[in-house]
Design an enzyme around this catalytic site. Structure first.
Site, PDB file in Angstrom:
ATOM      1  N   ASP A 266       0.837  -1.203   0.000  1.00 61.63           N
ATOM      2  CA  ASP A 266       0.000   0.000   0.000  1.00 61.63           C
ATOM      3  C   ASP A 266       0.870   1.251   0.000  1.00 61.63           C
ATOM      4  OD1 ASP A 266      -2.918   1.124   0.658  1.00 61.63           O
ATOM      5  OD2 ASP A 266      -1.456   2.277   1.812  1.00 61.63           O
TER       6      ASP A 266
ATOM      7  N   TYR B 292       2.951   9.790  -0.851  1.00 63.21           N
ATOM      8  CA  TYR B 292       4.066   9.303  -0.009  1.00 63.21           C
ATOM      9  C   TYR B 292       5.407   9.545  -0.711  1.00 63.21           C
ATOM     10  CZ  TYR B 292       0.301   6.594   2.290  1.00 63.21           C
ATOM     11  OH  TYR B 292      -0.855   6.204   2.912  1.00 63.21           O
TER      12      TYR B 292
ATOM     13  N   LYS C  30      -2.586   5.562  -4.461  1.00 62.39           N
ATOM     14  CA  LYS C  30      -3.703   6.497  -4.237  1.00 62.39           C
ATOM     15  C   LYS C  30      -3.492   7.796  -5.008  1.00 62.39           C
ATOM     16  CE  LYS C  30      -3.664   4.730   0.507  1.00 62.39           C
ATOM     17  NZ  LYS C  30      -2.236   4.588   0.813  1.00 62.39           N
TER      18      LYS C  30
ATOM     19  N   HIS D  56      -7.642   9.304  -2.390  1.00 54.89           N
ATOM     20  CA  HIS D  56      -7.015   9.374  -1.063  1.00 54.89           C
ATOM     21  C   HIS D  56      -7.829  10.165  -0.029  1.00 54.89           C
ATOM     22  CE1 HIS D  56      -2.676   9.287   0.751  1.00 54.89           C
ATOM     23  NE2 HIS D  56      -3.584   9.174   1.712  1.00 54.89           N
TER      24      HIS D  56
HETATM   25  P1  NAP Z   1       0.916   2.088  11.924  1.00 57.32           P
HETATM   26  O1  NAP Z   1       1.097   0.931  11.015  1.00 57.32           O
HETATM   27  O2  NAP Z   1      -0.251   2.113  12.852  1.00 57.32           O
HETATM   28  O3  NAP Z   1       2.190   2.276  12.853  1.00 57.32           O
HETATM   29  C1  NAP Z   1       3.473   2.340  12.370  1.00 57.32           C
HETATM   30  C2  NAP Z   1       4.389   2.575  13.584  1.00 57.32           C
HETATM   31  O4  NAP Z   1       4.413   1.407  14.417  1.00 57.32           O
HETATM   32  C3  NAP Z   1       5.807   2.843  13.181  1.00 57.32           C
HETATM   33  O5  NAP Z   1       6.344   3.795  14.089  1.00 57.32           O
HETATM   34  C4  NAP Z   1       6.510   1.501  13.373  1.00 57.32           C
HETATM   35  O6  NAP Z   1       7.868   1.680  13.684  1.00 57.32           O
HETATM   36  C5  NAP Z   1       5.754   0.926  14.538  1.00 57.32           C
HETATM   37  N1  NAP Z   1       5.680  -0.543  14.538  1.00 57.32           N
HETATM   38  C6  NAP Z   1       5.362  -1.343  13.483  1.00 57.32           C
HETATM   39  N2  NAP Z   1       5.328  -2.630  13.864  1.00 57.32           N
HETATM   40  C7  NAP Z   1       5.643  -2.657  15.175  1.00 57.32           C
HETATM   41  C8  NAP Z   1       5.776  -3.705  16.130  1.00 57.32           C
HETATM   42  N3  NAP Z   1       5.564  -4.979  15.800  1.00 57.32           N
HETATM   43  N4  NAP Z   1       6.126  -3.371  17.404  1.00 57.32           N
HETATM   44  C9  NAP Z   1       6.353  -2.070  17.753  1.00 57.32           C
HETATM   45  N5  NAP Z   1       6.245  -1.030  16.884  1.00 57.32           N
HETATM   46  C10 NAP Z   1       5.876  -1.326  15.605  1.00 57.32           C
HETATM   47  O7  NAP Z   1       0.909   3.477  11.096  1.00 57.32           O
HETATM   48  P2  NAP Z   1       0.794   3.915   9.582  1.00 57.32           P
HETATM   49  O8  NAP Z   1       2.057   3.682   8.882  1.00 57.32           O
HETATM   50  O9  NAP Z   1       0.281   5.309   9.581  1.00 57.32           O
HETATM   51  O10 NAP Z   1      -0.364   3.004   8.969  1.00 57.32           O
HETATM   52  C11 NAP Z   1      -0.134   1.851   8.196  1.00 57.32           C
HETATM   53  C12 NAP Z   1      -0.313   2.109   6.714  1.00 57.32           C
HETATM   54  O11 NAP Z   1      -1.619   2.622   6.440  1.00 57.32           O
HETATM   55  C13 NAP Z   1       0.602   3.211   6.156  1.00 57.32           C
HETATM   56  O12 NAP Z   1       1.925   2.804   5.993  1.00 57.32           O
HETATM   57  C14 NAP Z   1      -0.114   3.546   4.871  1.00 57.32           C
HETATM   58  O13 NAP Z   1       0.154   2.575   3.887  1.00 57.32           O
HETATM   59  C15 NAP Z   1      -1.562   3.485   5.333  1.00 57.32           C
HETATM   60  N6  NAP Z   1      -2.083   4.821   5.726  1.00 57.32           N
HETATM   61  C16 NAP Z   1      -3.067   5.368   4.959  1.00 57.32           C
HETATM   62  C17 NAP Z   1      -3.602   6.607   5.294  1.00 57.32           C
HETATM   63  C18 NAP Z   1      -4.704   7.179   4.447  1.00 57.32           C
HETATM   64  O14 NAP Z   1      -5.061   8.364   4.610  1.00 57.32           O
HETATM   65  N7  NAP Z   1      -5.271   6.408   3.542  1.00 57.32           N
HETATM   66  C19 NAP Z   1      -3.120   7.326   6.396  1.00 57.32           C
HETATM   67  C20 NAP Z   1      -2.098   6.752   7.167  1.00 57.32           C
HETATM   68  C21 NAP Z   1      -1.611   5.497   6.828  1.00 57.32           C
HETATM   69  P3  NAP Z   1       9.060   1.033  12.788  1.00 57.32           P
HETATM   70  O15 NAP Z   1       8.789   1.410  11.352  1.00 57.32           O
HETATM   71  O16 NAP Z   1      10.289   1.655  13.332  1.00 57.32           O
HETATM   72  O17 NAP Z   1       8.956  -0.453  13.020  1.00 57.32           O
END
Ligand code: NAP
Length: 283
Positions: A44, A49, A74, A107
């Site tokens: 994704d 990004y 997106k 998006h």
């Molecule tokens: P998330 O997945 O909720 O959290 C990522 C954070 O958690 C990072 O700081 C990561 O650190 C940490 N982490 C990951 N696995 C872990 C584990 N097993 N133990 C401890 N810490 C852990 O946040 P997100 O990246 O915002 O959301 C996921 C995906 O959703 C995004 O990458 C993107 O593709 C999508 N997204 C979409 C939108 C939208 O508007 N459509 C908005 C936000 C996100 P490290 O990287 O250092 O491991």
């Protein structure tokens, strides 16, 4: 791989890999290779990004066949409107070094979403996108899109985690055959989620980590989920969630953590809409 069947019959992997906030393109490329090597088959990204090219390079370098991968990107707000959406889509394809997308999402739910949606419908009919959807749409915004267009969105990607559980929105999506996909499953680490006492207790009982419990809770709710990590160990940890199940009691206990509102992005906030309108990316 566990999958979710979209309204058009396409199978979407239930667990994928997100690459938001990976501005270091080398790190992004290595993380995607690490994820594909682990077994993830859903990626994704987004034009906003600014790492689509790194994702494209990683896919080629990974040796995993393109057809094995469910690739999502997106469309950003600055490219909304019928003609500019089509142009932005082809620029994304070029950066990703591919000739089709598995899923293309609008998006943000503002500006000329109907013009963009008609472009997505046409690209879908031409076969260059296998499934089309949206992100951050409320039930009312989904109803608007469904009512005034020919093809209904197949996916709505929304903020979903233990502090923002989206029960009502998920029910509306289910009724309208729109698959729900969770972004920020770990609430981006906010609210000390990884040491939250209830989640920690459940994790200890299953000899799993809090991250794994959260992913399992989403998978068992039939929600597609795309955790992000740049750390190879955590990338592997987040994929090792198919060897245990949460009980009904675990599921019910986690439901008590819901705060009933977004923690990261309130898309109904007028200030946020104005802010989104100012965001320009190299798309
Ligand atoms: P998330 O997945 O909720 O959290 C990522 C954070 O958690 C990072 O700081 C990561 O650190 C940490 N982490 C990951 N696995 C872990 C584990 N097993 N133990 C401890 N810490 C852990 O946040 P997100 O990246 O915002 O959301 C996921 C995906 O959703 C995004 O990458 C993107 O593709 C999508 N997204 C979409 C939108 C939208 O508007 N459509 C908005 C936000 C996100 P490290 O990287 O250092 O491991």
């Amino acid at each position: 791989m566990l999958t979710t069947e979209l309204s058009n019959g396409i199978a979407m992997p239930r667990l994928g890999f997100g690459v938001f906030q990976m501005a270091d393109l080398n790190l992004c490329e290595e993380a995607v290779i690490s994820a594909l090597t682990c077994g993830y088959r859903l990626l994704d990204t987004a034009s906003a990004y600014e790492n689509e090219a790194a994702v494209g390079r990683a896919i080629l370098r990974s040796g995993v066949a393109r057809k094995e991968i469910f690739l999502t990107t997106k469309l950003w707000v600055q490219d909304y409107g019928y003609e500019s959406t089509k142009a932005a889509f082809y620029r994304s394809l070029e950066r990703l070094q591919t000739d089709y997308l598995d899923l293309y999402l609008i998006h943000q739910p503002y500006s000329d979403i109907h013009g963009s949606w008609r472009a997505l419908e046409d690209l879908y009919r031409e076969g260059v996108i296998k499934a089309i959807g949206v992100s951050n749409f409320s039930s009312a915004q989904l109803a608007d899109l469904i009512t005034f267009n020919r093809i209904a969105p197949m996916v709505n990607q929304v903020e979903t985690h233990p502090f923002c559980q989206q029960w009502q929105a998920a029910e509306f999506m289910q009724q309208h055959h729109v698959a729900i996909e969770a972004w920020a499953p770990f609430a981006e680490g906010k609210n000390e989620i990884f040491t939250q006492p209830l989640l920690t207790k459940i994790a200890q009982r299953h000899q799993k980590t809090v991250a794994q419990v959260i992913l399992r809770w989403l998978l068992q709710r039939n929600i597609v989920v795309i955790p992000k990590s740049v750390n190879p160990q955590r990338i592997a940890e987040n994929f090792a969630v198919f060897d245990f199940s949460l009980t009904e009691q675990d599921m019910e206990a986690i439901s008590t953590l819901d705060l009933g509102k977004p923690l990261i992005a309130n898309h109904a906030d007028p200030e946020r809409i104005k802010f989104i309108g100012t965001r320009r990316f190299a798309t």
